[in-house]
Each structure stands twice: as C-alpha cells, then as structure tokens.
Design a protein around this motif. Structure first.
Motif, PDB file in Angstrom:
ATOM      1  N   ALA A  47       1.089  -1.316   0.141  1.00 30.61           N
ATOM      2  CA  ALA A  47       0.108  -0.083  -0.111  1.00 30.61           C
ATOM      3  C   ALA A  47       0.885   1.248  -0.059  1.00 30.61           C
ATOM      4  O   ALA A  47       0.444   2.233  -1.031  1.00 30.61           O
ATOM      5  CB  ALA A  47      -0.926   0.103   0.905  1.00 30.61           C
ATOM      6  N   ASP A  48       1.747   1.169   0.948  1.00 35.21           N
ATOM      7  CA  ASP A  48       2.892   2.315   0.773  1.00 35.21           C
ATOM      8  C   ASP A  48       3.299   2.699  -0.493  1.00 35.21           C
ATOM      9  O   ASP A  48       3.579   3.403  -0.950  1.00 35.21           O
ATOM     10  CB  ASP A  48       4.282   2.662   1.913  1.00 35.21           C
ATOM     11  N   GLU A  51       1.156   4.082  -2.571  1.00 30.20           N
ATOM     12  CA  GLU A  51       0.700   5.296  -2.740  1.00 30.20           C
ATOM     13  C   GLU A  51       1.656   6.079  -3.381  1.00 30.20           C
ATOM     14  O   GLU A  51       1.570   7.388  -3.949  1.00 30.20           O
ATOM     15  CB  GLU A  51       0.178   5.775  -1.241  1.00 30.20           C
ATOM     16  N   GLU A  52       3.257   5.543  -2.795  1.00 32.26           N
ATOM     17  CA  GLU A  52       4.093   6.809  -3.105  1.00 32.26           C
ATOM     18  C   GLU A  52       5.112   6.581  -4.362  1.00 32.26           C
ATOM     19  O   GLU A  52       6.114   7.863  -5.169  1.00 32.26           O
ATOM     20  CB  GLU A  52       5.881   6.321  -2.294  1.00 32.26           C
ATOM     21  N   GLU A  57      -3.513   4.309 -11.284  1.00 33.17           N
ATOM     22  CA  GLU A  57      -4.585   4.109 -10.165  1.00 33.17           C
ATOM     23  C   GLU A  57      -4.421   2.289 -10.251  1.00 33.17           C
ATOM     24  O   GLU A  57      -4.920   1.913 -10.736  1.00 33.17           O
ATOM     25  CB  GLU A  57      -6.060   4.278 -10.425  1.00 33.17           C
TER      26      GLU A  57
END
Length: 154
Positions: A47-48, A51-52, A57
């Motif tokens: 997840a991190d 996001e980064e 998407e």
C-alpha cells in the motif's frame, strides 16, 4: 509509512550484491531475508509503495491475480547484499508467502507464476540445506538433493 521503501532501488547492482540468474529464486531469498529473518530492510509494504511510487490507479479491491508490474520491477532491481548469503539456510515457497501477496495480492498459488526454473543461484548460498518448492518435478528435486539440499515439493 516508515517501513516502506522510500525510493526504488537503482537498476545497477552494487558490487557486493548477488547476481541472480532466476528472478523467482531471488524472490524466495527475499522472502527469507526480508519477511522471515528481517535482515533485508526496510520491509516492503504494498500500500505504501503504490501510494509513493505508482503513478496509475491500482484498485486492490478488484482481483489482482497477476503480478503488479511496478512491484515486480522493484524486487527485480532490489540489491540483495552478498553478506546476507550465509544466513540463508532454508527456502520455503508457499502460495501465501508475504512476497507473493505483495506482488500479486490475489494470486491463487495454483499456477507457475513464481516457479523457479534455474537453480544455479544455489551456488551463492553455502549454508542452504533445505528447500520446499512449488512446481518442480522429481528430477529437479533429485538434482538439488545431490547438492546436499533437502528438497521437497510443497
């Protein structure tokens, strides 16, 4: 997010990094060093990372049974320092391994996506004495046993 990789690893391996012949063998080693022994840090958190580092998407609520290309590229480029090689005594492949769930969160474990096909990488791991593997035949297991590795099919 402190446990997530902050930057993608460089494409060039440091001189002390292991040069793997088989990506899936490398993934099994990363499973052992990152998630089991916690020597290879920081621990990857999907997840991190998304996001980064991912500009598109990725909907994790949908079935994602194939490897996420950006994540697979991350692990392909991740250096595994040769100083960690002696710590690898056992490799255990299972469809539920953390590394596979980070790469393909809905992977069933029922296909050959993460099967190791080239075992020359065993030469880098002098203390490797046991392997539990996915998708290999008895001939491969016998070859590993001749090298002194207790090799089993999951």
């Amino acid at each position: 997010m402190s446990d997530s990789p902050k930057t993608q690893p460089a494409g060039d391996q440091p001189s002390d990094a292991i040069d793997f012949a088989d990506l899936n063998f490398k993934l099994a080693v990363i499973q052992e060093l990152m998630y089991e022994q916690e020597l290879l840090t920081p621990q990857f958190v999907l997840a991190d990372f998304l996001e980064e580092h991912v500009d598109r998407e990725v909907d994790l609520s949908k079935e994602i049974s194939e490897p996420i290309p950006e994540v697979l590229d991350y692990f392909r480029a991740l250096p595994v320092p040769s100083e960690f090689a002696p710590a690898v005594e056992e490799l255990f492949q299972d469809g539920g391994n953390d590394i596979y769930m980070e790469i393909a969160p809905q992977w069933s474990g029922e296909d050959s996506t993460f099967d190791i096909t080239d075992f020359t990488d065993t030469r880098h791991f002098p203390n490797l004495s046991a392997m539990t593997l996915l998708g290999v035949d008895e001939e491969v297991l016998d070859g590993l046993r001749r090298k002194g590795i207790d090799a089993q099919l999951l």
